[in-house]
Structure formats: structure tokens, C-alpha cells
Scaffold this motif. Sequence first.
Motif, PDB file in Angstrom:
ATOM      1  N   TYR A  33       0.839  -1.196   0.000  1.00 33.19           N
ATOM      2  CA  TYR A  33       0.000   0.000   0.000  1.00 33.19           C
ATOM      3  C   TYR A  33       0.876   1.249   0.000  1.00 33.19           C
ATOM      4  N   TYR A  35       0.467   5.375   0.978  1.00 27.47           N
ATOM      5  CA  TYR A  35      -0.334   6.419   1.617  1.00 27.47           C
ATOM      6  C   TYR A  35       0.435   7.733   1.540  1.00 27.47           C
ATOM      7  N   GLN A  37       0.753  11.351   3.806  1.00 25.39           N
ATOM      8  CA  GLN A  37       0.359  12.040   5.035  1.00 25.39           C
ATOM      9  C   GLN A  37       0.804  13.492   4.968  1.00 25.39           C
ATOM     10  N   PRO A  43      -2.751   9.387   7.596  1.00 24.96           N
ATOM     11  CA  PRO A  43      -2.374   8.809   6.305  1.00 24.96           C
ATOM     12  C   PRO A  43      -3.592   8.708   5.383  1.00 24.96           C
ATOM     13  N   LEU A  91       4.054   7.282   2.742  1.00 21.05           N
ATOM     14  CA  LEU A  91       4.220   6.065   3.534  1.00 21.05           C
ATOM     15  C   LEU A  91       3.899   4.840   2.696  1.00 21.05           C
ATOM     16  N   GLU A 103      -3.970  -5.967   9.521  1.00 15.11           N
ATOM     17  CA  GLU A 103      -2.805  -5.279  10.065  1.00 15.11           C
ATOM     18  C   GLU A 103      -1.810  -4.988   8.951  1.00 15.11           C
ATOM     19  N   GLN A 104      -1.420  -3.757   8.851  1.00 14.28           N
ATOM     20  CA  GLN A 104      -0.447  -3.334   7.867  1.00 14.28           C
ATOM     21  C   GLN A 104       0.800  -2.852   8.585  1.00 14.28           C
ATOM     22  N   PHE A 106       4.022  -0.549   8.429  1.00 11.70           N
ATOM     23  CA  PHE A 106       4.444   0.663   7.743  1.00 11.70           C
ATOM     24  C   PHE A 106       5.955   0.856   7.756  1.00 11.70           C
ATOM     25  N   GLY A 107       6.453   1.468   6.681  1.00  7.57           N
ATOM     26  CA  GLY A 107       7.823   1.934   6.649  1.00  7.57           C
ATOM     27  C   GLY A 107       7.910   3.309   7.300  1.00  7.57           C
ATOM     28  N   PRO A 108       9.125   3.873   7.398  1.00  6.03           N
ATOM     29  CA  PRO A 108       9.315   5.165   8.053  1.00  6.03           C
ATOM     30  C   PRO A 108       8.878   6.352   7.206  1.00  6.03           C
TER      31      PRO A 108
END
Lengths: 115, 112
Positions: A33, A35, A37, A43, A91, A103-104, A106-108
Motif C-alpha cells: 500500500y 499512503y 500524510q 495517512p 508512507l 494489520e499493515q 508501515f515503513g518510516p
Amino acid sequence: GAGVSQTPSNKVTEKGKYVELRCDPISGHTALYWYRQSLGQGPEFLIYFQGTGAADDSGLPNDRFFAVRPEGSVSTLKIQRTERGDSAVYLCASSLQGSFSHEQYFGPGTRLTVT
Amino acid sequence: DQQVKQNSPSLSVQEGRISILNCDYTNSMFDYFLWYKKYPAEGPTFLISISSIKDKNEDGRFTVFLNKSAKHLSLHIVPSQPGDSAVYFCAASGWGDDKIIFGKGTRLHILP
């Protein structure tokens, strides 16, 4: 194990330029995915891949935005003719296929600044 | 039009007391709700979730309550600890939909 990684961590570009943002998902995660923000916001969904194909791209704001995932792993988000309004943290997240918990992971994020 | 609303931008709570974060949603098709926690310069991390068939889910110090008739959910943290200071996002998803819709977040400050 390794989490979701995103490169670069920061990108500054001039208005009108082209940028590519990269995402490396968790190994074995088939869903990916993107996103966006913006400051003071949560997000905002852009696009979702299941394997190599875009299963839902309804969040892409316009045709300047495009994303690919050619081998079902790494994904690249591409933005053409960048505008100052594109400045945000982008993101990437991944999840297991069929994960009931939704549940996903996420990267930084990549902080994009368009000047 | 915001489908997931977190009306409190920030909240301060004394260490050891209970933190209650609230969330409202407008889309009756949502059937799965999640809370994510975010520290500065990091991506959001999953905290706890609840399906629409339940009205409560508990995991250690964290409990999520769901009131479907009011389209409202809340996250309770007890006792609150300094490491709980972060931005908390409420999120929701529809049945069979992998897309997650996030609220704007609530910044929680745990005071010593």
C-alpha cells in the motif's frame, strides 16, 4: 527480521520535476500500500497492490501519480510535474495476503518537499 | 468529508492514570477498526483492533471499546506510561476491503 524500508528518507525537488520513491516490503508480504500524510492529517490511501497488479488505485489524486510493482516485491511511486501541494510524507505499508486482522506494517516514510 | 473523525487533536494525562482516546465514524459499512501509534520520524505501528461483531477487545494495558449504534469507538490505556506519548490514529475498513481509512490523529502527552 527486516521491516518495510523506504528510500530516500528525504527528497527535495523543484516544482515541475519528476520524482521516484521506492518501497521494499517485508519479505513474503503480497499486499503493498501507498499512503500520503500531509501536515496535521492522518495517512491518506493512494494505491494498493496485490502481487504485481494494482487492485485499487482510487486514491491517486490525478494522472501525475503512478505506481508500479513489476515483480511483486519492490514498488516505486512516480510523480510527474511535481507541485508544491505534493509536499508530504509518503508512507508505504505491506501485509500478508488474506490477513483477517487487516494489520499493515508501515515503513518510516519518505518526506517529499517541492520548492 | 472525513469518514473517521478524531475530534481531540491532543490530550495530556498524568502518568499512572487512564488515557481515553475517542473516535467517531460515519460509514456504516465499516466492519473492522484499528488503532495505530506513531512516534516522530517513524511509520505508524499497529496497536490493537476490533471487529464489528465484538464490543470490546483487550490486550494488556490497551482496551478498545466499540459502540456500533453510536458509531463510536474508544481506546483506553491504563496505566499510562511515559512511552505512551505519541500520536494515535483511529482507522477503519469495510468488509472485504483492504483499504484502511485513517482519522487525523490525537497527540497523547503523558505527564510525569
